[in-house]
Enzyme design. Structure first.
Site, PDB file in Angstrom:
ATOM      1  N   SER A 156      -2.743  -7.819   2.950  1.00  0.00           N
ATOM      2  CA  SER A 156      -2.966  -7.712   4.401  1.00  0.00           C
ATOM      3  C   SER A 156      -3.355  -9.079   4.960  1.00  0.00           C
ATOM      4  O   SER A 156      -2.903  -9.474   6.039  1.00  0.00           O
ATOM      5  CB  SER A 156      -4.082  -6.714   4.705  1.00  0.00           C
ATOM      6  OG  SER A 156      -3.735  -5.441   4.252  1.00  0.00           O
TER       7      SER A 156
ATOM      8  N   HIS B 128       0.847  -1.210   0.000  1.00  0.00           N
ATOM      9  CA  HIS B 128       0.000   0.000   0.000  1.00  0.00           C
ATOM     10  C   HIS B 128       0.881   1.258   0.000  1.00  0.00           C
ATOM     11  O   HIS B 128       0.601   2.216  -0.711  1.00  0.00           O
ATOM     12  CB  HIS B 128      -0.886   0.043   1.254  1.00  0.00           C
ATOM     13  CG  HIS B 128      -1.910  -1.042   1.357  1.00  0.00           C
ATOM     14  ND1 HIS B 128      -2.057  -1.833   2.462  1.00  0.00           N
ATOM     15  CD2 HIS B 128      -2.870  -1.452   0.482  1.00  0.00           C
ATOM     16  CE1 HIS B 128      -3.054  -2.687   2.285  1.00  0.00           C
ATOM     17  NE2 HIS B 128      -3.563  -2.480   1.090  1.00  0.00           N
TER      18      HIS B 128
ATOM     19  N   LYS C 110     -17.693  -6.880   7.963  1.00  0.00           N
ATOM     20  CA  LYS C 110     -16.413  -7.541   7.725  1.00  0.00           C
ATOM     21  C   LYS C 110     -15.597  -7.547   9.017  1.00  0.00           C
ATOM     22  O   LYS C 110     -15.429  -6.499   9.637  1.00  0.00           O
ATOM     23  CB  LYS C 110     -15.656  -6.766   6.634  1.00  0.00           C
ATOM     24  CG  LYS C 110     -14.671  -7.591   5.860  1.00  0.00           C
ATOM     25  CD  LYS C 110     -14.201  -6.812   4.649  1.00  0.00           C
ATOM     26  CE  LYS C 110     -12.867  -7.289   4.168  1.00  0.00           C
ATOM     27  NZ  LYS C 110     -12.365  -6.491   3.047  1.00  0.00           N
TER      28      LYS C 110
ATOM     29  N   ARG D 293      -1.880  -5.744  -8.396  1.00  0.00           N
ATOM     30  CA  ARG D 293      -0.709  -6.612  -8.258  1.00  0.00           C
ATOM     31  C   ARG D 293      -0.697  -7.569  -9.435  1.00  0.00           C
ATOM     32  O   ARG D 293      -0.374  -7.204 -10.549  1.00  0.00           O
ATOM     33  CB  ARG D 293      -0.743  -7.372  -6.927  1.00  0.00           C
ATOM     34  CG  ARG D 293      -0.426  -6.524  -5.712  1.00  0.00           C
ATOM     35  CD  ARG D 293      -0.866  -7.172  -4.448  1.00  0.00           C
ATOM     36  NE  ARG D 293      -2.291  -7.489  -4.533  1.00  0.00           N
ATOM     37  CZ  ARG D 293      -3.042  -7.934  -3.539  1.00  0.00           C
ATOM     38  NH1 ARG D 293      -2.503  -8.162  -2.379  1.00  0.00           N
ATOM     39  NH2 ARG D 293      -4.324  -8.166  -3.704  1.00  0.00           N
TER      40      ARG D 293
HETATM   41  O1  PNS Z   1      -8.734  -3.203   0.538  1.00  0.00           O
HETATM   42  P1  PNS Z   1     -10.006  -3.742  -0.031  1.00  0.00           P
HETATM   43  O2  PNS Z   1     -10.746  -4.549   1.020  1.00  0.00           O
HETATM   44  O3  PNS Z   1      -9.789  -4.503  -1.303  1.00  0.00           O
HETATM   45  O4  PNS Z   1     -10.923  -2.470  -0.387  1.00  0.00           O
HETATM   46  C1  PNS Z   1     -12.235  -2.629  -0.847  1.00  0.00           C
HETATM   47  C2  PNS Z   1     -12.982  -1.299  -0.754  1.00  0.00           C
HETATM   48  C3  PNS Z   1     -12.948  -0.792   0.672  1.00  0.00           C
HETATM   49  C4  PNS Z   1     -12.308  -0.270  -1.654  1.00  0.00           C
HETATM   50  C5  PNS Z   1     -14.437  -1.518  -1.235  1.00  0.00           C
HETATM   51  O5  PNS Z   1     -14.997  -2.569  -0.538  1.00  0.00           O
HETATM   52  C6  PNS Z   1     -15.291  -0.264  -1.063  1.00  0.00           C
HETATM   53  O6  PNS Z   1     -15.208   0.656  -1.845  1.00  0.00           O
HETATM   54  N1  PNS Z   1     -16.084  -0.246   0.016  1.00  0.00           N
HETATM   55  C7  PNS Z   1     -16.969   0.850   0.327  1.00  0.00           C
HETATM   56  C8  PNS Z   1     -18.430   0.442   0.069  1.00  0.00           C
HETATM   57  C9  PNS Z   1     -18.726   0.510  -1.411  1.00  0.00           C
HETATM   58  O7  PNS Z   1     -18.749   1.550  -2.018  1.00  0.00           O
HETATM   59  N2  PNS Z   1     -18.921  -0.682  -1.992  1.00  0.00           N
HETATM   60  C10 PNS Z   1     -19.202  -0.825  -3.419  1.00  0.00           C
HETATM   61  C11 PNS Z   1     -17.920  -0.914  -4.200  1.00  0.00           C
HETATM   62  S1  PNS Z   1     -18.225  -1.175  -5.872  1.00  0.00           S
END
Ligand code: PNS
Length: 169
Positions: A135, A24, A48, A97
């Site tokens: 992570s 990150h 989560k 990645r």
């Molecule tokens: O690090 P991650 O878990 O891959 O990140 C995922 C994240 C937090 C970017 C995604 O789950 C997100 O945007 N969550 C906020 C809720 C939302 O908008 N969900 C719809 C995404 S299309």
């Protein structure tokens, strides 16, 4: 059009960051070469299970970038596009990645675009050193006592050792 050219280029870098990894950090540093400001957004998802609280996750990131200009840290619960709307930003930054990331990222980028037209997702390829890290895998290795030194910032490393009752090194 001309007006926009001189606007500050802000990107939102959203993620769970549970915890932030050197992968990150690498993406944020690369993003700094392109954007004037990056808001690292710790997403809070009550459905989560996370190892660290949102507050802790934000603190780790703030400690890593302490004194670095152009990087802000914030948290958000709810839809990412709602955060974008209130912040006024229209660019999402995500790291890529391996090819395996592509499907998930593609799905999210297009779903976000479907929600609002005024959003673009910019993908940066992470450094080759971080291709295998995440992570989740880092937490798993740390939980069984394996070494994750060098894969996460040192503040996070120490906190992981503490969390899993390992001797600090
Ligand atoms: O690090 P991650 O878990 O891959 O990140 C995922 C994240 C937090 C970017 C995604 O789950 C997100 O945007 N969550 C906020 C809720 C939302 O908008 N969900 C719809 C995404 S299309």
């Amino acid at each position: 059009m001309t007006e926009q050219r001189f606007e500050k280029k802000v990107a939102i870098y959203p993620g769970s960051f549970d915890p932030i990894t050197n992968g990150h950090v690498d993406i944020i540093k690369r993003g700094c070469r392109i954007f004037d400001e990056i808001i690292v957004l710790v997403a809070f998802n009550p459905n989560k299970k996370s190892l660290f609280s949102v507050e802790e996750r934000c603190r780790f990131i703030r400690e890593v970038f302490d004194g670095v200009s152009g990087i802000k840290v914030d948290s958000h619960s709810g839809l990412l596009i709602d955060y974008l709307a209130t912040s006024g930003a229209s660019t999402i930054l995500r790291g890529m990645r391996a090819l395996s990331d592509f499907e998930y990222e593609f799905q999210m980028a297009l779903m976000n675009r479907r929600q609002t037209k005024n959003v673009e997702t910019v993908f940066l390829m992470s450094g080759f050193r971080w291709f295998f890290t995440s992570s989740n895998i880092i937490k798993e290795v740390a939980s069984f006592g394996g070494s994750v030194k060098g894969l996460v910032p040192e503040n996070v490393h120490q906190r992981l050792l503490e969390k899993f009752n390992r001797k600090k090194v």
